[in-house]
Write a protein that holds these residues in place. Structure first.
Motif: not given
Ligand code: GDP
Length: 589
Positions: A102-119
């Protein structure tokens, strides 16, 4: 089996199930050609999708190559086959993961934080570019994420025949719970038959209530492990990073069960996930490699576009000379911009690539508007008879939830021996583009009850040949589906009266026969209308208007309060005082 053999090939043996690529190899034609032929039969399959014997045999017969079923393997053959399978199965490949919810449930945030923390270990600077997909590494194992959140992208790709997701993560905010788009996402994932993991996000919030989320999921028949089911649910927080490693571990687990494999030594095939025209670099496309290894210098075909890999980059902007399965790469060198969801295929030479594209273009031009998909209630029975349809997939949109449940219940009871009914998505509200995409991707029909269709969805349905049926009486809806299953379906039309005229004078013309001089008493008479002739309240004829005249001119319409001349098809028996009722038909079921 190689392409050179195609000209002499007159017969072929085919197994019960074969991949598109496997079939193309046996028939000695390009996978693109097989995909196109399948599309003309309404089958949307990508390079690595499996099709059954009947479908494969159809393509083969069309090419004048007689198909026959492969004999059950003998003992020796079995050994040889298992060797072959080994090499065909190839090496393990990383999973490709999509995030929906659902919108605003954090899809983008999750993708971003996975991207940032798992280089990827040892890489400085991290992932800097959004290229539509990225790859991370966990414990030495890569995982690819599709970096376009939401089910629109997911389903759009499926609609184009690209089934690239191996694991779908459905994000549910722990404070908000299951919402309409969560249900939609779940249904899209189910329709795609992709394994699902639930990420219960925003666990850091005081209002987080993961138990309520799990309960709500159970109501949608998504039963998580704690509740005795087999769906993994992981509490996470995109904000604090809590639980992210557990989520990645779950992905690993689910992926492992699937034993995802691909060959690394064959010519590459893949799917475009994003593409645009860069003002300096020309067409640039992000491609996810499905099979084989893509190398700089490779000649490519994507739909009606050919090209050559001039340069390849990863999500960090670093140059690559080759890329293996599940790897997202940015490629330069296509002659035009492909669409997301298009397949790409490496061809042995640039010359062959150009030839394939030229041929495909010629064919596209000569096939006038053949659409794929397009199952309708009217064609259902024939399709079932021909063995093409075993399940009638339906999407149900209604004004209120109670109605949806009532309709769903009645529909489930309708299935016959030959065909099962499966409602793959139910929701309240108007028919949206997302519904049409889901229908297109799964070959479903949309039933709309007491709701409208958004104009954009209507035009998309028209383009893609998706049927949307609108009803306002439940029993009519049920009856249409029932009749369609029985092969008795006939559309019902309602007569809408456009105008009424009274016959006041009679003329005769040597050319057109009898002309009625009329006065329009109601509405508007339209030249293309059906016309009923009423005499003393009785219908004496029901035919079509063949001509409308004002003075000496042929006109398209005549409005109330005007006089005109009327000629009807196959009717020459007007009397003064007759009433002419002009009408058109509107389909109501
Ligand atoms: P999307 O629409 O699903 O892509 O959602 P976004 O990623 O844009 O997130 C919507 C909002 O929720 C933003 O304001 C985020 O900062 C916030 N958000 C996302 N994840 C979390 C989380 O784990 N905890 C908290 N407290 N807020 C979050």
């Amino acid at each position: 089996m190689t392409a050179q053999q195609s000209s002499e090939l007159t017969s072929v043996t085919l197994p019960d199930a074969i991949t598109v690529k496997g079939l193309s190899e046996r028939l000695g034609i390009s996978p693109v050609e097989v995909i196109k032929r399948l599309m003309t039969h309404g089958v949307m399959a990508a390079m690595n999708d499996t099709i059954d014997y009947e479908t494969a045999a159809l393509v083969s017969s069309e090419l004048g190559i007689a198909p026959s079923p492969e004999a059950a393997p003998q003992a020796v053959a079995a050994v040889i086959r298992s060797d072959e399978e080994q090499s065909e199965d190839g090496d393990p490949r990383p999973p490709i993961v999509a995030i929906l919810g659902h919108v605003d449930h954090g899809k983008t945030s999750l993708l971003d934080s996975i991207r940032e923390t798992n280089v990827v270990a040892g890489e400085a600077g991290g992932i800097t570019q959004h290229i539509g997909a990225y790859q991370i590494e966990r414990g030495g194992k890569p995982i690819t994420f599709i970096d376009t959140p939401g089910h629109a992208a997911f389903t759009a790709m499926r609609a184009r025949g690209a089934q690239i997701t191996d694991v779908a993560i459905v994000v549910v905010a722990a404070d908000d719970g299951v919402m309409p788009q969560t249900i939609e996402a779940i249904n899209h994932v189910r329709a795609a038959e992709v394994p699902m993991i639930i990420a219960i996000n925003k666990s850091d919030l005081p209002a987080a209530n993961p138990d309520r989320v799990k309960q709500q999921l159970t109501e949608q028949s998504v039963v998580v492990e704690d509740y005795g089911g087999d769906v993994l649910a992981v509490p996470v927080s995109a904000t604090t990073g809590a639980g992210l490693d557990d989520l990645l571990e779950s992905i690993d687990l689910v992926a492992e069960i699937q034993e995802l494999k691909a060959s690394t030594d064959s010519l590459a095939t893949g799917t475009v996930v994003e593409a645009e025209l860069d003002s300096r670099r020309g067409p640039v496309a992000t491609v996810l490699i499905a099979n084989g290894t893509l190398r700089q210098g490779d000649a490519l075909v994507s739909g009606l576009i050919s090209g050559k890999v001039k340069a390849m980059f990863d999500e960090r902007g670093d140059r690559l000379s080759e890329a293996g399965p599940s790897r997202p790469v940015r490629i330069m060198g296509l002659e035009d911009v492909p669409a997301a969801g298009d397949a790409i295929e490496v061809i042995e030479s640039e010359r062959s690539a150009r030839r394939i594209v030229e041929e495909a273009r010629r064919e596209a031009e000569s096939s006038t508007g053949v659409r794929h998909g397009g199952l309708t209630l009217e064609t259902l029975f024939n399709e079932v008879g021909a063995g093409n349809v075993k399940e009638l997939l339906l999407i149900l949109k209604t004004d209120v939830r109670g109605t949806a449940e009532a309709i769903r219940g009645s529909l489930q009871g309708l299935g016959t021996g030959e065909v099962k009914i499966k409602v793959i998505h139910t929701a309240t509200g108007s028919v949206s583009e997302s519904d049409v995409m889901l229908a297109d991707a799964s070959g479903a029909i949309i039933l709309a009850f007491n709701v409208r269709t958004e104009p954009s969805a209507a035009s998309q349905a028209e383009t893609n040949g998706v049927e949307i049926r609108t009803y306002d009486v439940i029993y009519q809806l049920i009856e249409s589906v029932d009749q369609a299953l029985e092969g008795l379906y006939e559309p019902i039309y309602e007569r809408i009266v456009d105008g009424v005229a009274e016959v006041r004078q009679l003329f005769r013309s040597s050319r057109v026969g009898q002309i009625a001089g009329c006065y329009v008493t109601e509405g508007t008479l339209l030249r293309g209308d059906g016309t009923r002739v009423l005499r003393d309240g009785q219908e004496v004829a029901d035919t079509n208007c063949a001509g409308l005249r004002r003075f000496q001119d042929d006109v398209r319409e005549v409005q109330q309060g005007f006089e005109c001349g009327v000629v009807l098809e196959q009717f020459d028996n007007f009397q003064e005082g007759d009433l002419l009722e002009f009408y058109h038909q509107k389909r109501v079921n």
